[in-house]
Design a protein around this motif. Structure first.
Motif, PDB file in Angstrom:
ATOM      1  N   ASP A   1       0.873  -1.169   0.000  1.00 53.68           N
ATOM      2  CA  ASP A   1       0.000   0.000   0.000  1.00 53.68           C
ATOM      3  C   ASP A   1       0.919   1.231   0.000  1.00 53.68           C
ATOM      4  O   ASP A   1       1.771   1.337  -0.841  1.00 53.68           O
ATOM      5  CB  ASP A   1      -0.981  -0.044   1.176  1.00 53.68           C
ATOM      6  CG  ASP A   1      -2.060  -1.104   0.966  1.00 53.68           C
ATOM      7  OD1 ASP A   1      -2.403  -1.367  -0.198  1.00 53.68           O
ATOM      8  OD2 ASP A   1      -2.540  -1.679   1.951  1.00 53.68           O
TER       9      ASP A   1
ATOM     10  N   LYS B   1      -8.952  -4.189  -0.217  1.00 54.44           N
ATOM     11  CA  LYS B   1      -9.398  -3.568   1.027  1.00 54.44           C
ATOM     12  C   LYS B   1     -10.725  -4.163   1.494  1.00 54.44           C
ATOM     13  O   LYS B   1     -11.493  -4.735   0.696  1.00 54.44           O
ATOM     14  CB  LYS B   1      -9.552  -2.057   0.831  1.00 54.44           C
ATOM     15  CG  LYS B   1      -8.276  -1.353   0.388  1.00 54.44           C
ATOM     16  CD  LYS B   1      -7.164  -1.526   1.414  1.00 54.44           C
ATOM     17  CE  LYS B   1      -5.915  -0.734   1.054  1.00 54.44           C
ATOM     18  NZ  LYS B   1      -5.282  -1.198  -0.186  1.00 54.44           N
TER      19      LYS B   1
ATOM     20  N   SER C   1     -14.529  -4.584   2.318  1.00 58.17           N
ATOM     21  CA  SER C   1     -15.692  -4.060   1.598  1.00 58.17           C
ATOM     22  C   SER C   1     -16.956  -4.394   2.364  1.00 58.17           C
ATOM     23  O   SER C   1     -16.936  -5.124   3.368  1.00 58.17           O
ATOM     24  CB  SER C   1     -15.757  -4.671   0.190  1.00 58.17           C
ATOM     25  OG  SER C   1     -15.996  -6.063   0.262  1.00 58.17           O
TER      26      SER C   1
ATOM     27  N   ASN D   1     -13.918 -11.792   4.127  1.00 56.46           N
ATOM     28  CA  ASN D   1     -14.287 -10.379   4.278  1.00 56.46           C
ATOM     29  C   ASN D   1     -15.663 -10.310   4.932  1.00 56.46           C
ATOM     30  O   ASN D   1     -16.610 -10.963   4.479  1.00 56.46           O
ATOM     31  CB  ASN D   1     -14.317  -9.686   2.915  1.00 56.46           C
ATOM     32  CG  ASN D   1     -14.545  -8.189   3.027  1.00 56.46           C
ATOM     33  OD1 ASN D   1     -13.596  -7.416   3.063  1.00 56.46           O
ATOM     34  ND2 ASN D   1     -15.813  -7.779   3.081  1.00 56.46           N
TER      35      ASN D   1
ATOM     36  N   MET E   1      -7.169  -6.529   8.217  1.00 53.74           N
ATOM     37  CA  MET E   1      -7.402  -5.170   7.753  1.00 53.74           C
ATOM     38  C   MET E   1      -8.790  -4.717   8.212  1.00 53.74           C
ATOM     39  O   MET E   1      -9.761  -5.480   8.119  1.00 53.74           O
ATOM     40  CB  MET E   1      -7.299  -5.094   6.230  1.00 53.74           C
ATOM     41  CG  MET E   1      -6.023  -5.698   5.674  1.00 53.74           C
ATOM     42  SD  MET E   1      -5.954  -5.674   3.865  1.00 53.74           S
ATOM     43  CE  MET E   1      -5.657  -3.938   3.575  1.00 53.74           C
TER      44      MET E   1
ATOM     45  N   ARG F   1     -11.525  -1.363   7.831  1.00 54.90           N
ATOM     46  CA  ARG F   1     -11.857  -0.091   7.161  1.00 54.90           C
ATOM     47  C   ARG F   1     -13.011   0.556   7.910  1.00 54.90           C
ATOM     48  O   ARG F   1     -14.096  -0.036   8.047  1.00 54.90           O
ATOM     49  CB  ARG F   1     -12.198  -0.311   5.693  1.00 54.90           C
ATOM     50  CG  ARG F   1     -12.838   0.906   5.031  1.00 54.90           C
ATOM     51  CD  ARG F   1     -12.771   0.863   3.519  1.00 54.90           C
ATOM     52  NE  ARG F   1     -11.419   1.190   3.042  1.00 54.90           N
ATOM     53  CZ  ARG F   1     -11.119   1.399   1.760  1.00 54.90           C
ATOM     54  NH1 ARG F   1     -12.074   1.295   0.830  1.00 54.90           N
ATOM     55  NH2 ARG F   1      -9.891   1.687   1.395  1.00 54.90           N
TER      56      ARG F   1
ATOM     57  N   THR G   1     -15.446   3.869   7.986  1.00 52.97           N
ATOM     58  CA  THR G   1     -15.942   4.969   7.155  1.00 52.97           C
ATOM     59  C   THR G   1     -17.064   5.674   7.906  1.00 52.97           C
ATOM     60  O   THR G   1     -18.256   5.430   7.660  1.00 52.97           O
ATOM     61  CB  THR G   1     -16.453   4.433   5.803  1.00 52.97           C
ATOM     62  OG1 THR G   1     -15.505   3.535   5.250  1.00 52.97           O
ATOM     63  CG2 THR G   1     -16.689   5.579   4.813  1.00 52.97           C
TER      64      THR G   1
ATOM     65  N   THR H   1     -12.167   8.112   5.388  1.00 55.50           N
ATOM     66  CA  THR H   1     -11.910   6.679   5.489  1.00 55.50           C
ATOM     67  C   THR H   1     -10.647   6.451   6.300  1.00 55.50           C
ATOM     68  O   THR H   1      -9.632   7.135   6.110  1.00 55.50           O
ATOM     69  CB  THR H   1     -11.730   6.044   4.099  1.00 55.50           C
ATOM     70  OG1 THR H   1     -12.913   6.255   3.326  1.00 55.50           O
ATOM     71  CG2 THR H   1     -11.485   4.553   4.213  1.00 55.50           C
TER      72      THR H   1
ATOM     73  N   ASP I   1      -8.099   3.280   7.306  1.00 47.79           N
ATOM     74  CA  ASP I   1      -7.702   1.896   7.052  1.00 47.79           C
ATOM     75  C   ASP I   1      -6.582   1.492   7.996  1.00 47.79           C
ATOM     76  O   ASP I   1      -5.543   2.173   8.076  1.00 47.79           O
ATOM     77  CB  ASP I   1      -7.221   1.718   5.620  1.00 47.79           C
ATOM     78  CG  ASP I   1      -8.353   1.763   4.612  1.00 47.79           C
ATOM     79  OD1 ASP I   1      -9.293   0.966   4.753  1.00 47.79           O
ATOM     80  OD2 ASP I   1      -8.304   2.606   3.699  1.00 47.79           O
TER      81      ASP I   1
ATOM     82  N   THR J   1      -4.031  -1.803   9.061  1.00 46.87           N
ATOM     83  CA  THR J   1      -3.513  -3.090   8.589  1.00 46.87           C
ATOM     84  C   THR J   1      -2.463  -3.607   9.561  1.00 46.87           C
ATOM     85  O   THR J   1      -1.583  -2.852   9.994  1.00 46.87           O
ATOM     86  CB  THR J   1      -2.882  -2.963   7.196  1.00 46.87           C
ATOM     87  OG1 THR J   1      -3.851  -2.504   6.265  1.00 46.87           O
ATOM     88  CG2 THR J   1      -2.325  -4.297   6.725  1.00 46.87           C
TER      89      THR J   1
END
Length: 765
Positions: A124, A179, A181, A209, A253, A255, A257, A263, A265, A267
């Protein structure tokens, strides 16, 4: 070369020629298939319109006015790519000296030398660094994580000093992970394989995920394990398949929002590797080692990052906070070097200050030397690297696009150089270690930088870019010897500390012309550099202790052209690199210690080409190649050091020619089944291990070609695939690194694995 070797080379060349001719035969069908291909193949499928963020804003490959190769996650999966050595063959001018996991030297465009890395590697937006070791050679131990669940890889060819800073003087590599979702999804993949002359290997990968809070919080977890029994036999220890390899890793990971314009992130990634050196001795036999010690390699790498993106309307504010922690240990066989001291002359020098030893003295001295072997140079160490970058980039369609930012790095390296005894029967290093020499080295690097880059769109078709980066770094190196070894001139020494600091600027200029939607031309002049430092070497004179940064200018023109309604895309680049104040590697007079200094200059001229072709429905062909003329333009002589190279000498390990051809084909064979086939051929020209043609220890690495084949069936409805594959189809002996010295059995090499056959299964759900 033996008769068997000649036969294998002939078979290889014949087989490779057949594949290349078969692929070339498809090219005339491009025009015939133009109508059929139009409207059915997306640009992304042929790798020409992938969205990239190399310039710190969204662009596509074909509208980005730099030399860039982008490989999608689908391409990586279809080609069976698991690490940097696997995908290097698809990228013009990308060269890997592969000494095994965690010990790879990466170069782009022939910019290859000891010292700090010449290619920036990012996961990244997080830069990763190699461990400096005892010879300040971080470039030789580039950190590497297994590639799985990757969105894409971007390889930026040429200096990227303004936006990416130090150690991107040859270019930069960016691995972009998928990433989290707001969809439930997962992937499982398994592979089993067997290698000619070796053992069994396998890997298992998994990803899941999970949306935790709809549209607000999602998590993505990856786990994997890889295991291989090896294929190198140790003839001295009478052990087979000694280069076994195991890696276990994963990442989590998150995320977050909270609003539509913000956002966050996070990791956390880790990878633990246990392996044994894959080096072998060509003079002993193919894939045969004469090492008196089994040479382990362990690596525990952790990578943490927190990235915030905030759309403030007129610009996007990005903050990247990252921390890398790596503990590793590697070894080298010191037994043969110790054996070179078992002479009457060495006895006279060590025992009697030059006078001849008596029979009793000689017997006692020989007994002492024999008691030291077998032995390994054992290098445990750790790397801790904290980085912080903040940047602000304009958004929207503007007459002027810009990026400004700041960067901070605090890196700490600790490494032990020691000689440890090994077991006579097994060759295993004895633990707890039994040391007869130990030196401790501490290397600290702090650097800060501010940078900016702006692009003015003179017209909708013509753009001018200028960039600048100011850097300021300080490097502190200290060390001591607490277990002395007077035999090699390394007595006990107290702590000694040396500081080295430098500041300066890097510049970039670029002009581009978008002649029409299918044609882009550009010209670039850009700078790159890497930090200098200080040597911590026993007995090194004061004038050899510090060394400065080295810099280069890259002058380049390029074009990106799409033809036949984008059924054919060709990207071309021509460049010249002027490299000044090169960091070079030298050795102390007794050959025991290596150090860095500045001497000489080089000029690298090159051509690069890529082509993406879709001659018929379901068929994609990719070609990539380069020509490099990398030579010294000055003798490697300075007030501090006289190194081996002279003007006109080729830079070691850089071949003149390299290239690859790949073909991928899909076709339905039923209502819910598709046939899949992929073939790749990679050619690498010959190169040499040393600068001077008159150097008796200069080793030539012959050219080679590697062919891989993969076939299988896919069920699109259930997103499932089953594949058979053969890597190194013609069983080529593909040596990518070799070296030799005056020490017996020092002719050593590393290479691609022999022919490997296996089965691969994967499913996405």
């Amino acid at each position: 070369m033996s008769t068997q070797g000649k036969f294998r080379r002939a078979a290889l060349n014949s087989g490779v020629a057949s594949i290349v001719l078969a692929l070339a035969a498809a090219l005339p069908t491009v025009a015939q298939a133009q109508d059929a291909a139009a409207g059915t193949a997306t640009d992304t499928e042929v790798g020409t319109d992938i969205v990239v963020t190399a310039l710190r804003r969204d662009t596509t490959v074909q509208t980005t006015p730099i030399a860039i190769t982008a490989l999608t996650g689908e391409t990586l999966t279809n080609a069976g790519v698991t690490n940097i050595a696997d995908y290097a063959k698809f990228v013009p001018s990308l060269r890997i000296q592969d000494n095994g996991p965690g010990q790879r030297r990466v170069s782009l465009r022939g910019v290859q030398a000891s010292g700090e890395a010449t290619v920036g590697v990012y996961y990244d937006d997080t830069p990763v660094t190699g461990s400096v070791g005892v010879s300040s050679d971080a470039a030789g131990r580039t950190a590497d994580f297994t590639l799985f669940d990757v969105n894409r890889i971007e390889v930026l060819r040429g200096p990227q000093g303004t936006l990416y800073g130090a150690s991107s003087m040859g270019g930069a590599i960016r691995v972009i992970f998928n990433k989290p979702s707001d969809e439930y999804e997962g992937t499982v993949e398994a592979q089993a394989q067997t290698t000619k002359g070796g053992g069994f290997g396998y890997f298992v990968n998994g990803m899941v995920n999970v949306p935790l809070v709809k549209d607000v919080l999602a998590a993505r977890a990856v786990l994997y394990r890889r295991d291989s029994d090896g294929y190198i036999d140790n003839t001295f220890l009478n052990r087979k398949n000694v280069n076994d390899y195991t890696a276990t890793g994963g990442r989590l990971m998150l995320r977050f929002t909270p609003t539509s314009n913000f956002t966050l992130d996070g990791t956390a990634a880790f990878e633990n590797t246990d392996a044994v050196s894959a080096t072998w001795n060509p003079a002993v036999g193919e894939y045969k080692s004469a090492a008196q010690v089994n040479l382990p390699y362990t690596d525990k790498s952790q990578l943490y990052s927190l990235t915030a993106n905030w759309d403030v309307g007129f610009a996007n504010l990005t903050s990247i906070t990252s921390y890398q922690h790596r503990k590793s240990a590697y070894a080298a066989d010191d037994s043969y070097y110790i054996g070179t001291y078992r002479t009457a002359a060495r006895c006279a020098s060590y025992v009697n200050a030059g006078g001849a030893c008596s029979a009793d003295q000689l017997s006692t001295y020989y007994g002492y030397i024999d008691s030291l072997s077998p032995a390994a140079i054992y290098y445990p160490g750790s790397t801790k690297d904290f980085t912080q970058e903040v940047r602000l980039s304009s958004t929207g369609d503007n007459a002027f696009d810009w990026t400004v930012g700041g960067f901070f790095q605090n890196r700490k390296n600790d490494v032990t150089s020691s000689d440890a005894r090994a077991d006579d029967a097994t060759g295993e290093i004895i633990f707890p270690v039994q040391l007869f020499y130990r030196r401790e080295i501490f290397d600290k690097l702090k650097q800060v930088a501010v940078f900016g880059e702006g692009t003015y769109h003179v017209t909708p078709a013509i753009s001018l870019t200028a960039g600048i980066r100011y850097f300021d770094y300080d490097k502190t190196v200290s060390g001591f010897t607490d277990i002395g070894w007077t035999l090699i001139g390394a007595p006990v020494r107290p702590v000694n500390t040396v500081d080295s600091s430098e500041n300066g600027t890097l510049l970039k200029f670029n002009a581009s012309w978008q002649a029409n939607p299918d044609m882009l031309f550009y010209a670039t002049a850009s700078q790159g550099f890497r930090p200098g430092g200080a040597n911590q070497v026993i007995g090194l004179s004061a004038d050899l202790t510090p060394y400065e940064s080295d810099k280069l200018w890259n002058y380049e023109v390029g074009g990106k052209i799409s033809l036949l309604d984008r059924a054919l895309t060709v990207n071309l680049a021509a460049f010249q690199i002027d490299w000044d104040n090169m960091q070079v590697s030298g050795r102390t007079t007794n050959g025991a210690f290596s150090f860095l200094s500045n001497a000489g200059a080089a000029r690298i001229r090159g051509l690069e080409a890529e082509a993406f072709i879709r001659p018929a429905q379901g068929l994609q062909i990719t070609l990539a190649g380069n020509y490099l003329d990398a030579k010294l333009t000055e003798d490697q002589i300075s007030d501090a050091v006289v190194a081996a190279g002279r003007a006109g000498d080729r830079i070691p390990y850089i071949p003149h020619f390299a290239g690859s051809v790949g073909a991928e084909y899909r076709a339905p064979v039923g209502d819910s089944v598709e046939f899949f086939a992929r073939a790749d051929v990679n050619y690498v020209g010959s190169s040499y291990s040393e600068f001077r043609p008159t150097n008796v220890y200069r080793v030539k690495m012959d050219d080679y070609a590697l062919a891989n084949l993969r076939v299988g069936f896919e069920l699109p409805d259930s997103d499932t695939g089953v594949y058979l594959f053969v890597n190194n189809v013609f069983d080529a002996v593909a040596i990518n690194r070799a070296s030799m010295s005056s020490t017996p059995n020092s002719y050593a090499a590393t290479s691609a694995a022999p022919r490997t056959i296996g089965v691969n299964l994967r499913r996405h759900f």
